[in-house]
Design a protein around this motif. Structure first.
Motif, short mmCIF file in Angstrom:
data_model
loop_
_atom_site.label_atom_id
_atom_site.label_comp_id
_atom_site.label_asym_id
_atom_site.label_seq_id
_atom_site.Cartn_x
_atom_site.Cartn_y
_atom_site.Cartn_z
N UNK A 15 0.77 -1.23 0.01
CA UNK A 15 0.07 0.09 0.18
C UNK A 15 0.96 1.09 0.01
N UNK A 16 0.25 2.35 -0.44
CA UNK A 16 1.11 3.35 -0.83
C UNK A 16 0.72 4.56 0.07
N UNK A 22 7.51 13.27 -4.85
CA UNK A 22 8.12 14.36 -5.63
C UNK A 22 8.38 13.99 -6.83
N UNK A 23 8.57 12.81 -7.41
CA UNK A 23 8.51 12.32 -8.53
C UNK A 23 7.12 12.33 -9.51
N UNK A 71 -4.83 2.39 -16.26
CA UNK A 71 -6.36 2.61 -15.65
C UNK A 71 -6.35 1.90 -14.34
N UNK A 72 -5.24 1.26 -13.93
CA UNK A 72 -5.32 0.80 -12.64
C UNK A 72 -4.31 1.36 -11.37
N UNK A 73 -3.21 1.90 -12.02
CA UNK A 73 -2.60 2.46 -11.04
C UNK A 73 -2.31 3.94 -11.33
N UNK A 74 -2.09 4.63 -10.26
CA UNK A 74 -1.86 6.00 -10.19
C UNK A 74 -0.48 6.24 -10.39
N UNK A 75 0.02 7.54 -11.02
CA UNK A 75 1.45 7.68 -11.09
C UNK A 75 2.31 7.37 -9.85
N UNK A 76 1.87 7.65 -8.59
CA UNK A 76 2.58 7.00 -7.32
C UNK A 76 2.75 5.93 -7.28
N UNK A 77 1.58 4.96 -7.62
CA UNK A 77 1.63 3.56 -7.57
C UNK A 77 2.71 3.15 -8.67
N UNK A 78 2.65 3.76 -9.52
CA UNK A 78 3.64 3.34 -10.78
C UNK A 78 5.15 3.14 -10.51
N UNK A 80 7.22 6.36 -16.78
CA UNK A 80 6.06 6.33 -15.82
C UNK A 80 5.06 7.04 -16.64
N UNK A 81 5.26 8.37 -17.33
CA UNK A 81 4.36 8.92 -18.24
C UNK A 81 3.67 8.12 -19.48
#
Length: 1000
Positions: free
Chosen positions: A413-414, A860-861, A901-908, A991-992
């Motif tokens: 979990x993030x 931050x990333x 569609x499944x993961x946000x930037x933070x999760x990626x 990630x982008x």
């Protein structure tokens, strides 16, 4: 209507609208920073309500509660949740940990403003860390938390647990999403629950493994399971099996079960199921336990269907497939507050695509079809919206628990400090809790009709205890018009001692087919002879009713039961797969007598009629192999019949299959299929087999069939053809090379590298170099260190050093300074991205590539923007060796075609930088030591009786390793995914790009 009344209504409407929460328009929401979007004041802004008649309100949030894994609502309207603050935190020391353990909270809206203002800890302890289920039944609370299921009792009704007992124990899946899940109270007074495929079996409170009605241990049933038991945990039954991660079972008033199931990540195979009692749902091969990825005859053309073995006899169809996702909590909404289109429908959370949906269901023969209606959608605004559960409140509104996280579990979990509870209701409907009278039969009958399960539990329990004293009040409900309420009354009337037969007879003759279905289900739970009723209903005009008759005679070992089955089978129309599988379930363990009774009625229909042929295809009777052989030999659609041979146990099977060859005069496709389905050891001793095998191999045109037979029978004389295939088949060339090396060594590779055509040499190195075997690796070393060869050839040989064993050998050479300078840069790149974490760490130090300090923290990333085009180049360079995107790459790790569609930037970022923190279930790495001293590593696809099927690192094809050759098999603590030495901008660009991979 009077003018004053009209004016009052207008004013009330205006007041309601003024109280309705307003959400920001898209333009304004888009201007919010990511930090602002996470704040509580913008919680509602991030979720779109699909229905304009409904409104979403925030009932509770952090800091009152965090990380709700599961939820229930009691008869007082209080919301109970299991918190998952300590989820996997001891396994991942980067996350915070509460040494007091996780909490069960009770949250209450005491001032009636629609928001929780009181919170109380019911229980806290490390023994319930990351509990996945809670069920509130009066003063008793069932909490599901592998390895145990606990029963807590609040003996003085002060909102505190006074007593703790264990109902079930020794459950696998500690701190695991695929563990034991929530309990639901059924309309029959029993408890229903399920467990994902970590729950291999179920043991009672004393640790004794439970068995089915035939004495078979629960561990003989495959993968995820659905269970039923009495309210005290006794009389446990298995009601369905072979799911992957069936998260929560929901029931309707007729006793029908519904649930969701998660696919192997990235395969777009998430499904919704109507759970037909005792059904096999096809995640693994029913007989061998083999993975859906392993080639089989007549497999489905589309992966989402192939994933569930849907073409195999003995697999119940899926109700609906919803694509990619991470499905969680589910209910059947039988309330009246929400608009009619949601009434009596399944409502479900899917945390992956950030949605809450309903699935309107329509009867279709003995089964159902369904469509999708979105209710809540966070995918377009706030991908941290992760609905984990949905529950009905006593007023008929529904509540949604939001885990609120950049990811969706997967052992990580993030965010550990947020979590929300939402309420969905028609606009302007304030949250109110009805008053219930549980002291009288009349009051309990009124409460029995409530949409909330906790209310119904209290009503049902009291009415059942009253027996005949409740009869008069129940009869009023039984004679009403609402079918579902009538069913609720019937479950109780039919359990009044001495009145069972009376109400069963009435219900069995009812004009409502769902009431007749309920009667059959009720009769199965009662200790009375129901055969006369089943005989009558065996010719019912409703296929749904006949389905239930079939299930009711399962394991009834009588001539009457066989006759009923034959009557049911003769009514099969050849189109209704649900009906066919109900017949198959019904005949379990007594196929010989049941099918013989059918044949006595049907005669030779199986030779000419499609419906009868289907019954042969599904049958497991001992003499069925002779009928299968005739159909497999003569039918155009013969693949299904050959596949059916794999489910037959007759010892004469090999003899019958060989008889289909007509001494070698059968059609080429028939001969190929016969050889694919023979039992290897018995076939090898047959002279006909030995004489015809070369002819069969020569006549095969399908390359996959060819490879299957060469591998199956270890045909060493096929070296030339394998070599040609390795060099020419763009799809199966790597597999051909692998088989070639295993059977005949590296002679073919050595010969190809002597070619004067450099293109052939490089192609051979590329194809055979993917075989991570020591002889191949040793030969590659002689190539990349040979300065007499051209640099492109040497570089090709070095690039081929990717692989578990190859990388270890390469590291030894680099440390010993035995790698030529010309190819050393490629070696560095390989070693800094190796699968071996220890080697990777040392290599990064040696080459000065310790880049972690440059990157900064993930939050931050996540605020940075990258170049998706450049990110795609990074992906192709580093990621396609293990991941598929839109058909390109290697099918080793999870598919990533819709990962955005499944993961946000933070999760990626977290998944890339901390791959061991969230390993997708089914993609854990295993290290296997063999008796010959070698080691291999990869993903275990399946374990069969004789083999362990391993997908080696970077490979898309499985390798069967004989169990007899294995010394040890240990699961890795770390992810197989390497931590690549990417520059900061490369990661941002990657990630982008991944964020653009979304469902179209």
């Amino acid at each position: 209507m009077k003018k004053t009344t009209l004016s009052l209504l207008i004013l009330l409407g205006m007041w309601a609208c003024s109280k309705a929460p307003k959400t920001l328009p898209d333009e304004e929401y888009g201007k919010l920073t990511d930090d602002d979007k996470r704040k509580i004041e913008h919680a509602l802004d991030g979720i779109q309500v699909a229905d304009s008649d409904l409104e979403l309100t925030l009932f509770a949030s952090e800091p009152m509660m965090m990380n709700p894994t599961n939820m229930d609502i009691d008869a007082q309207g209080r919301v109970w949740i299991c918190e998952g603050y300590n989820y996997r935190n001891k396994l991942n020391p980067k996350n915070p940990y509460n040494p007091k353990g996780d909490r069960i909270l009770i949250m209450e809206d005491s001032d009636k403003d629609g928001k929780a203002d009181k919170s109380q800890v019911f229980y806290q302890g490390e023994d319930i860390n990351s509990a996945l289920g809670i069920s509130v039944l009066g003063n008793k609370v069932i909490v599901s938390c592998s390895p145990n299921v606990f029963l807590f009792t609040d003996e003085n009704n002060d909102g505190k647990a006074d007593k703790k007992e264990i109902i079930f124990t020794n459950l696998k899946g500690v701190q695991h999403d695929h563990a034991i899940h929530a309990f639901s109270f059924g309309p029959d007074g029993k408890l229903y629950f399920n467990g994902g495929n970590e729950v291999e079996t179920l043991s009672d409170k004393n640790g004794k493994e439970l068995t089915d009605d035939l004495g078979r241990p629960f561990s003989t049933y495959k993968q995820g399971k659905v269970f039923r038991c009495d309210i005290d945990g006794s009389n446990v039954e298995i009601l369905g099996h072979n799911f992957r991660n069936n998260y929560e079972v929901a029931l309707d008033s007729y006793g029908r079960m519904w649930q969701s199931d998660n696919d192997d990540d990235g395969n777009k195979g998430v499904r919704i199921n109507y759970v037909m009692d005792y059904g096999n749902y096809g995640y693994k091969d029913e007989i061998t336990g083999a993975s859906w990825r392993e080639r089989r005859t007549n497999w489905e053309s589309e992966i989402p269907l192939r994933h569930w073995h849907l073409n195999d006899p003995g697999v119940v169809p899926n109700l609906l497939q919803t694509g990619a996702g991470s499905p969680t909590g589910m209910i059947v909404y039988e309330g009246k507050l929400l608009p009619e289109k949601y009434q009596n429908q399944v409502i479900h959370c899917d945390a992956g695509p950030n949605v809450v949906r309903s699935y309107p269901v329509t009867k279709n023969g003995a089964g159902f079809t369904a469509t999708i209606n979105n209710i809540l959608d966070g995918s377009k605004r706030d991908q941290w919206f992760r609905p984990s559960d949905v529950t009905v409140a006593p007023d008929g509104s529904i509540f949604v628990a939001d885990w609120y996280d950049p990811g969706v579990g997967g052992h990580a979990m993030g965010d550990s400090v947020r979590g929300r509870i939402y309420r969905i209701a028609p606009k302007g409907e304030a949250y109110t809790v009805p008053k219930f009278d549980f002291t009288t039969a009349e009051g309990c009958v009124e409460a029995l009709q409530n949409a909330n399960i906790s209310v119904r539990y209290l009503a049902w329990t009291k009415l059942h205890s009253l027996q005949t004293q409740a009869e008069e009040a129940l009869l009023k409900l039984w004679k009403a018009d609402d079918s579902r309420m009538r069913a609720r009354a019937l479950w109780l009337l039919g359990k009044i001692k001495g009145k069972e037969a009376k109400y069963l007879q009435e219900a069995a003759s009812d004009k409502d087919e769902d009431i007749r279905i309920t009667a059959i289900r009720l009769s199965r739970e009662l200790s009375i002879n129901n055969m006369a009723m089943l005989q009558k209903l065996a010719t019912d005009p409703s296929a749904q009713v006949r389905r239930e008759v079939a299930l009711a005679i399962r394991h009834k070992n009588t001539s009457d039961a066989a006759e009923i089955w034959a009557t049911l089978a003769n009514q099969y129309d050849g189109k209704d797969r649900w009906y066919l599988e109900a017949l198959g379930i019904s005949a379990d363990n007594q196929w010989d007598s049941f099918f013989a009774a059918y044949l006595a009625k049907a005669g030779e229909k199986w030779k000419t009629e499609a419906a009868a042929k289907d019954l042969v295809w599904r049958s497991r009777s001992n003499d069925n192999i002779f009928r299968l052989a005739e159909l497999a030999k003569n039918e155009k659609d013969n693949l299904r019949y050959f596949r059916a041979f794999d489910f037959q146990n007759n010892t004469e099977k090999t003899k019958v299959l060989l008889g289909m060859l007509d001494g070698g005069n059968a059609k080429a496709d028939v001969m190929t299929l016969v050889f694919k389905h023979l039992e290897v050891n018995s076939a090898k001793n047959d002279p006909l087999f030995k004489s015809l095998l070369p002819k069969v191999l020569a006549g095969i045109t399908n390359p996959a069939d060819y490879l299957d037979l060469v591998k199956r029978y270890e045909m060493k004389d096929q070296s030339e053809r394998l070599s040609t295939m390795a060099m020419t088949d763009s799809v199966l060339g790597g597999e051909a090379a692998k088989i070639q090396v295993k059977l005949n060594g590296i002679g073919a590779l050595q010969q190809l590298t002597r070619s004067k055509d450099e293109a052939i040499v490089r192609k051979a190195i590329g194809v055979y170099g993917g075989v991570d075997e020591k002889p191949v690796t040793d030969f590659l070393v002689t190539l990349f260190n040979n300065n007499k060869l051209s640099l492109p050839v040497r570089e090709q040989a070095m690039y081929a050093m990717y692989g578990w064993d190859s990388e270890e050998i390469l590291w030894g050479l680099v440390k010993a300074n035995k790698v030529s300078e010309e190819v050393l840069p490629i070696a560095k790149k390989i070693l800094m991205g190796t699968w071996h974490s220890d080697i990777r760490t040392e290599a990064m130090k040696m080459f000065g590539a310790d880049l972690d300090k440059e990157l900064g923290d993930i939050n931050t990333l996540a605020k940075l923007s990258g170049n998706a085009t450049n990110g795609q180049k990074v992906f192709k360079m580093y990621c396609t060796a293990c991941h598929l995107v839109k058909g390109e790459g290697v099918d080793f790790g999870p598919g990533l075609s819709e990962i955005g569609s499944k993961l946000s930037k933070t999760a990626l970022y977290s998944a890339i930088l901390n791959p061991s923190q969230g390993i997708s279930f089914g993609y854990e790495g295993f290290k296997i030591k063999l008796k010959d001293g070698t080691e291999t590593e990869g993903i275990v696809l399946s374990k069969t009786e004789n083999d362990v099927n391993l997908k080696a690192i970077g490979s898309s094809t499985p390798t069967a390793i004989k169990r007899s050759t294995i010394v040890s098999m240990k699961q890795n603590e770390e992810s197989l995914m390497p931590k690549f030495p990417l520059q900061k901008q490369e990661i941002v660009d990657l990630v982008e790009y991944l964020g653009t991979l979304k469902k179209q």
